[in-house]
Design a protein around this motif. Sequence first.
Motif, mmCIF file in Angstrom:
data_model
loop_
_atom_site.group_PDB
_atom_site.id
_atom_site.type_symbol
_atom_site.label_atom_id
_atom_site.label_comp_id
_atom_site.label_asym_id
_atom_site.label_seq_id
_atom_site.Cartn_x
_atom_site.Cartn_y
_atom_site.Cartn_z
ATOM 1 N N ASP A 34 -68.737 -7.093 -9.469
ATOM 2 C CA ASP A 34 -70.067 -5.479 -9.491
ATOM 3 C C ASP A 34 -71.131 -5.138 -9.397
ATOM 4 O O ASP A 34 -71.627 -4.280 -8.690
ATOM 5 C CB ASP A 34 -69.117 -4.348 -10.465
ATOM 6 C CG ASP A 34 -70.033 -4.237 -11.657
ATOM 7 O OD1 ASP A 34 -69.971 -5.232 -11.887
ATOM 8 O OD2 ASP A 34 -69.143 -3.700 -12.534
ATOM 9 N N ALA A 35 -72.135 -6.030 -9.349
ATOM 10 C CA ALA A 35 -73.463 -5.863 -9.551
ATOM 11 C C ALA A 35 -73.767 -6.341 -7.538
ATOM 12 O O ALA A 35 -73.929 -7.341 -6.977
ATOM 13 C CB ALA A 35 -74.366 -7.396 -10.345
ATOM 14 N N LEU A 36 -73.551 -5.454 -6.899
ATOM 15 C CA LEU A 36 -73.566 -5.367 -5.415
ATOM 16 C C LEU A 36 -75.104 -6.141 -5.491
ATOM 17 O O LEU A 36 -75.381 -6.976 -4.294
ATOM 18 C CB LEU A 36 -73.562 -4.045 -5.124
ATOM 19 C CG LEU A 36 -71.989 -4.089 -5.267
ATOM 20 C CD1 LEU A 36 -71.527 -2.489 -4.850
ATOM 21 C CD2 LEU A 36 -70.974 -5.060 -4.834
ATOM 22 N N ALA A 37 -76.542 -5.404 -5.722
ATOM 23 C CA ALA A 37 -77.371 -6.042 -5.049
ATOM 24 C C ALA A 37 -77.814 -7.355 -5.984
ATOM 25 O O ALA A 37 -78.376 -8.459 -4.694
ATOM 26 C CB ALA A 37 -78.561 -4.728 -5.994
ATOM 27 N N VAL A 38 -77.230 -7.666 -6.534
ATOM 28 C CA VAL A 38 -78.104 -8.986 -7.309
ATOM 29 C C VAL A 38 -76.616 -10.019 -6.191
ATOM 30 O O VAL A 38 -77.578 -11.129 -5.333
ATOM 31 C CB VAL A 38 -77.093 -9.339 -8.690
ATOM 32 C CG1 VAL A 38 -77.351 -10.743 -8.894
ATOM 33 C CG2 VAL A 38 -78.094 -8.879 -9.206
ATOM 34 N N ASN A 39 -75.570 -9.919 -5.747
ATOM 35 C CA ASN A 39 -74.795 -10.339 -5.422
ATOM 36 C C ASN A 39 -75.360 -10.617 -3.677
ATOM 37 O O ASN A 39 -75.806 -11.869 -2.968
ATOM 38 C CB ASN A 39 -73.174 -9.816 -4.918
ATOM 39 C CG ASN A 39 -72.713 -10.547 -6.173
ATOM 40 O OD1 ASN A 39 -72.309 -11.718 -6.178
ATOM 41 N ND2 ASN A 39 -72.535 -9.320 -7.335
ATOM 42 N N HIS A 40 -75.788 -9.430 -3.038
ATOM 43 C CA HIS A 40 -76.564 -9.384 -2.336
ATOM 44 C C HIS A 40 -77.494 -10.231 -1.687
ATOM 45 O O HIS A 40 -78.221 -11.204 -0.764
ATOM 46 C CB HIS A 40 -76.761 -7.607 -1.263
ATOM 47 C CG HIS A 40 -77.218 -7.767 -0.367
ATOM 48 N ND1 HIS A 40 -77.200 -8.144 1.131
ATOM 49 C CD2 HIS A 40 -78.273 -7.472 0.258
ATOM 50 C CE1 HIS A 40 -77.586 -7.568 2.221
ATOM 51 N NE2 HIS A 40 -78.888 -7.737 1.854
ATOM 52 N N LEU A 41 -78.770 -9.942 -2.467
ATOM 53 C CA LEU A 41 -79.390 -10.908 -2.915
ATOM 54 C C LEU A 41 -79.455 -12.563 -3.155
ATOM 55 O O LEU A 41 -80.207 -13.335 -2.045
ATOM 56 C CB LEU A 41 -81.106 -10.475 -4.218
ATOM 57 C CG LEU A 41 -82.545 -11.603 -4.509
ATOM 58 C CD1 LEU A 41 -83.292 -11.014 -3.220
ATOM 59 C CD2 LEU A 41 -82.275 -10.827 -5.825
ATOM 60 N N ARG A 64 -66.501 -11.857 -12.918
ATOM 61 C CA ARG A 64 -68.152 -13.087 -12.391
ATOM 62 C C ARG A 64 -67.848 -13.645 -10.881
ATOM 63 O O ARG A 64 -66.769 -14.453 -10.587
ATOM 64 C CB ARG A 64 -68.495 -13.944 -13.525
ATOM 65 C CG ARG A 64 -68.821 -13.200 -14.628
ATOM 66 C CD ARG A 64 -69.730 -12.677 -15.635
ATOM 67 N NE ARG A 64 -69.841 -11.874 -16.806
ATOM 68 C CZ ARG A 64 -70.376 -11.313 -16.909
ATOM 69 N NH1 ARG A 64 -70.406 -10.179 -15.517
ATOM 70 N NH2 ARG A 64 -70.768 -10.465 -17.943
ATOM 71 N N ASN A 65 -69.273 -13.340 -10.512
ATOM 72 C CA ASN A 65 -69.145 -14.939 -9.684
ATOM 73 C C ASN A 65 -70.537 -16.023 -9.760
ATOM 74 O O ASN A 65 -70.795 -15.849 -10.230
ATOM 75 C CB ASN A 65 -69.606 -14.117 -8.213
ATOM 76 C CG ASN A 65 -68.378 -12.938 -7.262
ATOM 77 O OD1 ASN A 65 -67.533 -13.392 -7.529
ATOM 78 N ND2 ASN A 65 -69.459 -11.883 -6.969
#
Length: 72
Positions: A34-41, A64-65
């Motif tokens: 759910d940490a969308l900004a980190v995943n996108h980065l 977690r991813n």
Amino acid sequence: MVDANIRGKGIGKQLLQDTLVATCQPIHTRCRVDALAVNHLFQRHGFKLIANYTTIMNNSVAARNIYTYQAE
């Protein structure tokens, strides 16, 4: 992690870019789903999603991813 008061100013992006330029080793990292900004980065900078998993932390479920990056 960048302090919440100064997020959105490109600091995380610059730190990641500097790290990628300086490394010749593979990088493996994980983050919350759910940490969308980190995943996108990570995805925007060439990290590949290789797995995901669920764990229990502080009596709550956390998804977690796992990403990997191979320096060129």
